[in-house]
Design an enzyme around this catalytic site. Structure first.
Site, mmCIF file in Angstrom:
data_model
loop_
_atom_site.group_PDB
_atom_site.id
_atom_site.type_symbol
_atom_site.label_atom_id
_atom_site.label_comp_id
_atom_site.label_asym_id
_atom_site.label_seq_id
_atom_site.Cartn_x
_atom_site.Cartn_y
_atom_site.Cartn_z
ATOM 1 N N ARG A 162 -21.406 12.635 12.277
ATOM 2 C CA ARG A 162 -21.741 11.900 11.057
ATOM 3 C C ARG A 162 -22.748 10.769 11.279
ATOM 4 N NH1 ARG A 162 -15.750 11.467 8.208
ATOM 5 N NH2 ARG A 162 -15.697 13.641 7.595
ATOM 6 N N HIS A 217 -21.187 8.164 5.757
ATOM 7 C CA HIS A 217 -21.049 9.623 5.711
ATOM 8 C C HIS A 217 -22.378 10.236 5.288
ATOM 9 C CE1 HIS A 217 -19.535 13.568 4.770
ATOM 10 N NE2 HIS A 217 -18.365 13.242 5.260
ATOM 11 N N ALA A 239 -0.561 6.245 4.757
ATOM 12 C CA ALA A 239 0.146 5.427 5.739
ATOM 13 C C ALA A 239 1.320 4.695 5.081
ATOM 14 C CB ALA A 239 -0.816 4.437 6.382
ATOM 15 N N GLY A 240 1.040 3.957 4.025
ATOM 16 C CA GLY A 240 2.083 3.150 3.396
ATOM 17 C C GLY A 240 3.165 3.997 2.753
ATOM 18 N N GLY A 270 -0.569 4.614 0.165
ATOM 19 C CA GLY A 270 -1.344 5.813 0.479
ATOM 20 C C GLY A 270 -0.643 6.623 1.549
ATOM 21 N N HIS A 295 -18.296 5.166 3.728
ATOM 22 C CA HIS A 295 -17.209 6.097 3.485
ATOM 23 C C HIS A 295 -15.887 5.613 4.063
ATOM 24 C CE1 HIS A 295 -15.067 9.794 3.197
ATOM 25 N NE2 HIS A 295 -15.023 9.971 4.484
ATOM 26 N N GLY A 306 0.842 -1.194 0.000
ATOM 27 C CA GLY A 306 0.000 0.000 0.000
ATOM 28 C C GLY A 306 0.871 1.236 0.000
ATOM 29 N N SER A 325 -18.126 17.278 0.814
ATOM 30 C CA SER A 325 -17.484 17.530 2.104
ATOM 31 C C SER A 325 -18.493 17.915 3.178
ATOM 32 C CB SER A 325 -16.450 18.633 1.965
ATOM 33 O OG SER A 325 -16.032 19.039 3.240
#
Lengths: 251, 231, 642
Positions: free
Chosen positions: C333, C268, C46-47, C44, C404, C42, C286
């Site tokens: 939410r 969401h 984090a990765g 993203g 979401h 991954g 958003s």
């Protein structure tokens, strides 16, 4: 709605490609272009034909994965938008739609409409970054950035890396892509130490990848889904000239 | 790392050279027009002006050599860029639908090469005084200057020659509508706000040049200007 | 056999735990770091940040992503912002308050020490990203700007227009690119992890498939880091990217990693409603829109078909303002989503299928004028117009909740290591920091915290004892797992039935949305648990996967992912059934307060549910392990936004 699709099919990079014709029937106007292709693909699968390979991921215009030339325009007739943000209501019922991949030598074809855009990654790898080791960054507010520069930086940074600029350019030039990254980092004080080296290396890599040259036709900015202005190319030229001067004149 | 050789081998370096040489040629085009327009002020002005240029001697040759080098570099690098561009898309599109790229911007090489042919003809025609049986017969004017005025008028009285001039000038104009704003971009001298204004300015400028230049053959053909000496 | 679950939370007062832990953690010396190969799956937030940081530290990193470039990971789609306790606004923010808001927003179902650490490192993230050139919004004085977000009373959200996720991801991507150029990180784009390899009980490698060539290949490493995001696509329609999947984490689960709280999914409230059968994904608008938009539906069902501007104010039900007078349209939410479902269930929904509510800007436009609204939300209104062809300046937007984010994920201890030694899980892929509901602008914070500032400190705790223990891919375990992967690919291609992948995925998604979506009950969950195995059986009998394995084959990619979703869905429902309480996004209809809010049961369910794989099917139910949650610094309260 009904459409006739004229789609580029090519099994892999080595084989010879050709156009194939498909029917898309009973398409709701609210269907997105890619969803229309999904429907056609499901029908192809049911008929035991190979589905059309095309790239997409986020399908909301931000990841930059989709890369279709639709009726002779990168990302299709609606701008600014990525192909995934294109809806069938933008087309006239009963028309023929030609779908081709993004075409440029540095984007070798993988299959059908899928291309390999790693050339763009390599341009960034050549210098499109600020070396900042995690743990060594100063307090964020210690370097104020004038709002004007910050705004310009984000305008340039909005690039989604789709490659439409190079696909649409009559010369297959990736100048807008490179300009966006160089400009983004050049507008920020944090980018200053590597400014000279960055632009020199990125331009050299861009040239080495085999992209064409910019002849200021501005076709790139017309198709850019992130509305990156071609004036950033002027900024790139300026940065490059400055770098060459600095490196040849010295101190 | 990047020294000068790196610069002129890079895509940006090449186009900057094209832009810089383009500026030189453009300045010449402006100056040349201002000189020529003196034809409307009468033979005295033009002939004096021409003599004046010849009197510059070595300086004139310096300018000519500069222009020649500019032309050479302009063409050499443009062709080199164009060849790169051709290689950058071996497989073309089946269908192409341009949005912003103007006809002029996409045909700079063609318009440029036709202009080159035109310039060669023009130099042979008026500088080399070729293609017209009357040119050798022209006598000097009362101040003993070469009668450039009459040469121009006799030259343009030929409809085919004038037509070729107008076509050549039209292509030059096309070339300049794109080229004039383009050099600002290539040299990094514009921004988002300035670009549309420069593009507009460039078109106005190019068409003014066209009007200025074509005014001369048109005026001759319409019989508004007569030779200073009858042959 | 897995014994008692140990969170490995360090001792000491809450605010000293992380510091003490860092002081007592083991280290790997620089000359030894290059002896370690770290596999990061991954790329993203984090990765990407983890791979770049580990590469910078001197480890040899191999990073895999299924996209054609690490820059396309789905973190890119986050719009709103990233929280940090900088207190630049001088409005009383602090690390403790960020911690408290996050743990309360999660309805007290997350591990206290992890959340506190997250709040603690949040400030470092802002410093780091700013230095990388992330173009955060700024004030005219040149300093960083903030905005407010749901669930907090301070302004602590940093943002970059509506593209915060994109800009943060590009920051991490650029750092990653630098390491790739330096040779410390080797990037494998268009490569999907299909299985995890354990050698002597330790995670020592992965089996991947190159999506371009179809080549199946084994990679060995000293540790494996999964940063593969969430599983929202199990619902078929979600705001996730098309490629997001559960395969990496689910495969690890099948190899023995515990899956934590799989039923915790976030719905969401402000997404563009479903328009028809053809739809392939949903688009988020958003949360910030709720600052100025008013949510309403008609009071009477017979008004639903009328154009909204023909319904007079007296006949509109501004239900959020009615039910939650103090938070109004800015209720969290989970609460806003459920309220929308309720009014639609009553038959008062609007738009196609009656699944939508209005988000109306008319009042804000008359109060502030259209230009101000355009300046604030112009890009969102544009997105809305592109998708629906409606002008939200003239007519109210229609919105409806959509899947979401998934709070659940692989179980990890304080070191972000799963119960399998060597297997680390970061970002959305782990279960750790958001409890039963995630607050806005916290996902980006967690991804980057894990990658830049937590994993680089905790990974050496494992690595220090592992010098020279990396097996070769010739090891029999690699051969075995690789042959299993090959067999599965072959099996998928051989079914050659008559149903399309989409039809299975859609059927599964609708079932889950219905029974394990915004509201769940025991009957529905049991029903789903009956149906899912049948659907799975049908999949393996009737699915058609065209093409072959040794080439670029998008159908095959999807088939593998859907097959895993079909198994994973069952785990989700089992977890949702077992958690016999309501908390955060997990709303069990049997457990609500008299006015319809989530009713927690702290006595019995203040625990992480971590599931151990025993086999799929009705007989072999996964085994439940409970990690009790202890709260020392916070007092458990009923959330109230009235």
């Amino acid at each position: 709605m009904n459409f006739q699709l004229n789609v580029w099919r090519q099994a892999n990079a080595k084989s010879k490609g050709k156009f194939a014709t498909y029917e898309a029937r009973n398409i709701a106007p609210d269907t997105s272009f890619l969803e229309m292709l999904d429907i056609v693909n499901d029908e192809l699968t049911e008929r035991s034909e190979a589905p059309i390979a095309f790239d997409s991921d986020c399908r909301e215009g931000i990841c930059g994965a989709c890369a279709l030339t639709i009726n002779g325009q990168a990302h299709g007739p609606k701008h600014p938008a990525a192909a995934c943000q294109l809806y069938m209501r933008s087309f006239d019922d009963g028309k023929t739609i030609t779908v081709e991949p993004f075409r440029a030598k540095p984007f070798p074809l993988v299959r059908d409409l899928v291309i390999d855009r790693s050339a763009l990654d390599r341009i960034v790898q050549a210098g499109g970054f600020i070396a900042a080791r995690a743990g060594s960054a100063p307090e964020a507010n210690s370097i104020p950035v004038p709002k004007h520069n910050a705004d310009l930086a984000i305008e340039a940074a909005a690039c989604i890396g789709c490659g439409a600029c190079a696909a649409a350019c009559p010369n297959a030039s990736a100048m807008l892509f490179t300009a966006a990254k160089v400009s983004h980092l050049a507008f920020l004080p944090q980018g200053a130490p590597e400014r000279t080296l960055r632009v020199t290396k990125m331009v050299r890599q861009m040239d080495a990848e085999g992209f064409g040259n910019c002849t200021n036709t501005y076709e790139c900015e017309a198709v850019c889904p992130a509305e990156i202005s071609a004036s950033f190319i002027a900024k790139l030229n300026r940065e490059y000239a400055r770098a060459v001067l600095q490196r040849s004149v010295g101190e | 790392m990047t020294n000068f050789p790196g610069f002129y081998r890079s895509s940006i370096g090449k186009k900057m050279i094209v832009a810089l040489t383009g500026v030189i040629l453009m300045l010449f085009v402006i100056g040349h027009l201002l000189g020529n327009l003196q034809i409307f002020l009468g033979p005295r002005w033009v002939n004096d002006y021409a003599q004046h240029l010849r009197d510059l001697g070595p300086l004139l040759w310096a300018v000519r050599i500069t222009l020649l080098i500019a032309v050479f570099l302009h063409i050499y690098f443009t062709v080199s860029l164009a060849l790169d561009n051709r290689r950058a898309r071996p497989q073309g599109y089946e269908k192409r639908n341009y949005i912003k790229a103007s006809y002029a911007s996409r045909h700079m090489v063609v318009s440029g090469l036709v202009v080159l042919a035109f310039v060669v003809f023009h130099l042979l025609h008026f500088t080399g005084r070729k293609f017209n049986a009357r040119f050798p017969m022209l006598k000097n004017d009362p101040l003993n200057h070469y009668d450039v005025y009459s040469m121009m008028v006799y030259g343009f009285q030929n409809v085919y020659v004038s037509a070729f001039y107008i076509i050549g000038l039209f292509l030059l104009t096309l070339h300049l509508t794109h080229g004039t704003s383009s050099f600002f971009q290539s040299l990094g001298l514009n921004d988002k706000k300035l670009t549309p204004q420069l593009a507009f300015g460039a078109r106005v400028f190019a068409w003014l040049l066209f009007i200025g230049y074509t005014a001369i053959p048109v005026a001759v053909l319409l019989g508004l200007i007569h030779p200073a000496q009858q042959l | 056999m897995i014994g008692k679950l140990e969170g490995k939370v360090p001792p000491g007062p809450l605010e000293q735990k992380w510091r003490n832990h860092k002081n007592n953690s083991r280290l790997v010396s620089p000359n030894n770091r290059r002896k370690f190969e770290i596999i990061v799956v991954g790329s993203g937030l984090a990765g990407g940040s983890a791979a770049a940081t580990l590469g910078e530290l001197g480890y040899r990193v191999k990073c895999f992503c299924y996209q054609d470039s690490p820059r396309r990971a789905h973190s890119i789609a986050a719009q709103g912002g990233i929280n940090a306790a900088k207190n630049y606004q001088n409005d009383g923010d602090s690390v403790f308050r960020l911690f408290y808001d996050t743990i309360k927003g999660g309805d007290f179902r997350s591990r206290e020490a992890n959340v506190y650490r997250l709040a603690e490192v949040s400030n470092l993230i802002i410093d780091q990203c700013t230095e990388q050139g992330v173009p955060f919004a700024r004030e005219y004085g040149g300093l960083l700007a903030n905005r407010s977000f749901g669930g907090a009373q301070v302004s602590r959200t940093f943002y970059a227009r509506g593209q915060t996720g994109q800009q943060l991801l590009l920051g991490a991507y650029q750092a990653l690119c630098r390491q790739i150029a330096l040779g410390t990180v080797k990037m494998f784009p268009q490569t999907e992890m299909l299985d995890l390899v354990l050698v002597d009980g330790h995670a020592k490698g992965v089996i991947t498939r190159n999506l371009c060539t179809g080549q199946i290949q084994a990679f060995a490493g000293d540790a494996v880091v999964l940063a593969t995001g969430g599983y929202g696509n199990v619902f078929f329609l979600s705001t996730n990217a098309r490629g997001c999947n559960v395969t990496a984490t689910y495969r690890a689960y099948k190899r023995g990693a515990l899956f934590g709280n799989p039923c915790f999914t976030q719905i969401h409230p402000t997404c563009i409603p479903v328009t028809g059968h053809h739809q392939s994904k949903l688009t988020l608008m958003s949360e910030s829109l709720r600052n100025d938009g008013r949510v309403w539906v008609p009071k009477r069902t017979e008004d639903c078909a009328k154009p909204p501007n023909e319904i007079p104010d007296a006949d509109r039900d501004y239900y959020l303002e009615r039910k939650y007078p103090s938070f109004g349209n800015l209720a969290p939410r989970d609460i806003a989503s459920r309220a929308a479902k309720e009014v639609c269930d009553e038959g008062r929904g609007v738009g196609p299928g009656g699944r939508g509510v209005y988000l109306d800007f008319a009042d804000a436009i008359s109060r502030l004028n259209e230009d101000t609204i355009r300046e604030r939300y112009g890009n969102l209104f544009d997105i809305y117009q592109k998708i629906t062809a409606e002008d939200a300046y003239k007519t109210p937007m229609r919105i409806y909740p959509a899947v979401h984010y998934t709070m659940g994920g692989l179980w990890v201890d304080y070191n972000l290591m799963s119960n399998i030694p060597g297997l680390h899980v970061i970002g959305e892929a782990n279960f750790s920091d958001h409890g039963a509901n995630r607050l806005g602008a916290s996902a980006l914070m967690q991804g980057l915290a894990d990658g830049y500032f937590v994993l680089p400190y905790t990974l050496p705790n494992y690595l220090a004892g592992q010098i020279g223990k990396r097996p070769s891919t010739d090891h029999e375990e690699f051969k075995l797992v690789e042959s299993e992967v090959r067999a599965r690919v072959k099996k998928l291609l051989e079914v050659n039935g008559e149903r399309t992948l989409t039809s299975f995925h859609r059927e599964l998604g609708l079932l889950l949305w219905d029974k394990c979506g915004m509201a769940r009950n025991a009957t529905g969950l049991r029903e789903a648990l009956e149906k899912i195995p049948d659907l799975r059986d049908e999949f393996w009998k009737k699915v058609r996967v065209p093409g072959e394995g040794e080439s670029y084959n998008q159908s095959l990619e999807r088939a593998g992912r859907i097959a895993d979703f079909l198994e994973f869905a069952e785990l989700m429902c089992i977890d949702a059934l077992e958690r016999d309480e309501s908390c955060g996004g997990h709303f069990r209809e049997e457990h609500q307060t008299p006015d319809g809010e989530a009713q927690r049961d702290d006595e019995n369910f203040a625990a992480v549910f971590a599931w151990e794989f025993q086999g799929n099917g009705k007989v072999e139910r996964p085994k439940l392990h409970r990690e009790p949650l202890h709260f020392e610094a916070v007092h458990l309260t009923q959330r109230s936004y009235k």
